[in-house]
Every structure is written in C-alpha cells, then in structure tokens.
Design an enzyme around this catalytic site. Sequence first.
Site, PDB file in Angstrom:
ATOM      1  CG  HIS A 142      13.418   5.125  11.483  1.00  0.00           C
ATOM      2  ND1 HIS A 142      15.440   4.520  10.399  1.00  0.00           N
ATOM      3  CD2 HIS A 142      14.251   6.240  11.518  1.00  0.00           C
ATOM      4  CE1 HIS A 142      15.280   5.917  10.314  1.00  0.00           C
ATOM      5  NE2 HIS A 142      15.249   7.325  11.442  1.00  0.00           N
ATOM      6  CG  ASP A 189      14.910   2.122   7.977  1.00  0.00           C
ATOM      7  OD1 ASP A 189      13.474   2.592   8.432  1.00  0.00           O
ATOM      8  OD2 ASP A 189      15.601   2.641   8.809  1.00  0.00           O
ATOM      9  CB  SER A 226      14.828   9.036   9.442  1.00  0.00           C
ATOM     10  OG  SER A 226      15.783   9.032   9.821  1.00  0.00           O
TER      11      SER A 226
END
Length: 390
Positions: A105, A146, A225
Amino acid sequence: MRPAPPAIVAVVAALLGGITALVLGAATGLTSGETRTVVVPGAAVTTELRPAAVPALGNRFDPAAIYAARAPGVVTLYADLGADGQSQGSGFVVDAAGTILTNAHVVTNVAAAAGQKVVGARRLYAEFKDRDRAPARIVGWDLFSDVAVVRVDPADHALAPVPLGDSASAVVGEPVAAIGSPFNEQSSLSVGVVSATDRTIESLTSSFSVVGAIQIDAPINRGNSGGPLFDARGRVIGINAQIRSTSGSAEGVGFAIPIDVARRALVQLERFGRVSYAYVGITTQDVTPGLARRFGFAAARGALVARVEPGTPAAKAGLRGGSRSETVNGLRVALGGDLIVRIGSVRIDGAGDVSRAVLELSPGQKVPFVVLRQGTRRETIEVTLAERPA
C-alpha cells in the site's frame, strides 16, 4: 467514554503508511508546485537470501546499538501515484543487489483503486539515512500479504542490508524496535514489546485476512508502513503495516506482517513475478472445549466449517458447511458442518490453524482433510486445492 465504533477504528487503521500530498508536495519534490490531498491506507518456497549482514548484536536488548547497526539499511520511500496523489512510507534493504522490502500500500494505488486495476507508482525514490536519494523500481507486489519488493541500483548508493529473522519464534513480552519515517520524520526509532502473536488481521489491500501478524505496543504512526520490526538481536521479524486507533495516531496497538510471510512473497516475486496462494473456499470458526462439551463433539478443539462457497475446491470435494446456528454465551455457532481436526500432517486446533496450514500448500495439491462429520464420525476427504481468487 464510550468506545469508538469499530468502523471508525478500521478506517483509522487503514491510514498508516501514507501522508497527504499537502505535506509531501513541497517536502519531497515529487510535485512541481501542485499538491493533492490523498491519504494512502495503510506450495511453500524456501531459498537462501543474499543478505550481506549477519545478526551481530547480542541477546541483551540495546536499542541504541540496534539503531546504530541497522538504521543505515532503512529507507524512506516516496511514491508518485499520478492522478492518485503521492504517498510516503518506509522500507529496508535486504541484500547487496539493492532489494528493498516494504508494504504494497506504500508503492501502489490500492487505497484509491476501489475495485479498479491496481497500478504501481509512476516514480519511486528511496531516501537513505544520510538523506541521499536514489531512484527505485518496483519488482512486484503481493496484495494478499501487503508486501512489495522494490530495487535500487547498488551503484547509486552504498548499501547496508539488514538480516531477516524468524517471525515464528517471536514470543509475547520480548522487546522489539521499529525504525521508519513516521510523518516523514526519517530514521526514527521506537521501542516496545510483542503484545501478541498469531493475530489474524484484516488486510488493507485484499479481501482476505493476513494470518500470523505480530501485535506490538511500540509506537508506529503514518509513514512507518513498510519499515522493519527488529528483535533484540537486530534481525527483522516483521514489516510494520497497521495501527488500530481512534485518534489516527499510535495508541499502543500496532501490527506487523510476519517476515516469514514476507520472505515467501519476496522469493516468489523474484522468481515468478507473482505470488500464488492455495485456496479451499470455506469459512471456519474455533471449537473450544466448552463448545465441544455443549454439542457433544468428539474433539475438544478444531475448526468448524460454517460455510462452503459454491464451486470451490471444498464444495467439489464434499466438505459440508453449517446448516443451522445457535448462540452460546453470546457467540453465534454454526452447526451441522464438518469439524476439521487435521489438514495433511498438521493438527488443527482452531480457525487460524486452517489458514496457516493452507498457506504452506500450493495450488493443485491434493490434500487430505480429516474431519468429524456431525462432530463425531471421523472421515478423510481429499481436497484438490485451487489458486486463491483475486
């Protein structure tokens, strides 16, 4: 105070990994004067990786030593997503060839795709601890876990690969360190402990859950992230990916994708350019000793098949889902379906075990599922696994 509704928590959790172009446009030089306000949400294969690093740290938890040894291998990623804006996240170098692991992402438009085709960043840059930047290219991504793999040219910058550890060995209470770029503050360190292991969490990038996630209380925020989660020896055991928050900032509930899952994605993306997963087509729920006693099951633990999706390997093999339900101690239990107690050689004690067992298998494999039909009669059903649908 009344707790925030779950929907609010879920939305906030999906924000980790990107900050708005209002901040990024001027700060990163990705845009030329314009800014866009876009929030970016946040058969098993084994191989020997090529890391040039070894876990040289001792068993004593020394955050300063971990930071000094590993921060040079952590990068800040800036992604230009074209019409979908920009995102900023973190990543880490895993070998001397310039391979970097991060979250899908961070480097794709999956947050804005809304059912449309997911595409990678038009331009991608990796910024190192010394603030030098290098262009990066996307090798591939795996929306189910992910995880994304990107690469920089080793000639563009000296590399300090970080060693990968074993997420399966993580235990509750062990100290961990996260390095990343929260809110675009490069090379930031936060520390905490493993709060829980084997969490099943909703994926930010697909309709399937991520199993085996590591829950941590180390503060991670937007922009963390894709960054590494280190154990006390300085080995990566997870990729920081999500937070659960009612405020949008760290509240002590963060989640990391287990490095064992990321390693699998890395190997397949490098070998085949894609990642494949086996698929059964069932929904299951835990059986506990109390439920087993209540309903007279012949096993104290297992995974009760609540639903079988039509046309799936489970349906074709004859696995049976629930036909009715009852509520016990506030928990709705699907009854009448098969109780799975073993898949191949793996003992099944709950729904999570089903996901983990299937994760280690390959599409096309024929696997024996040992079930208790009606909760009592033991049968073995051969299931030919398919590939997980997108």
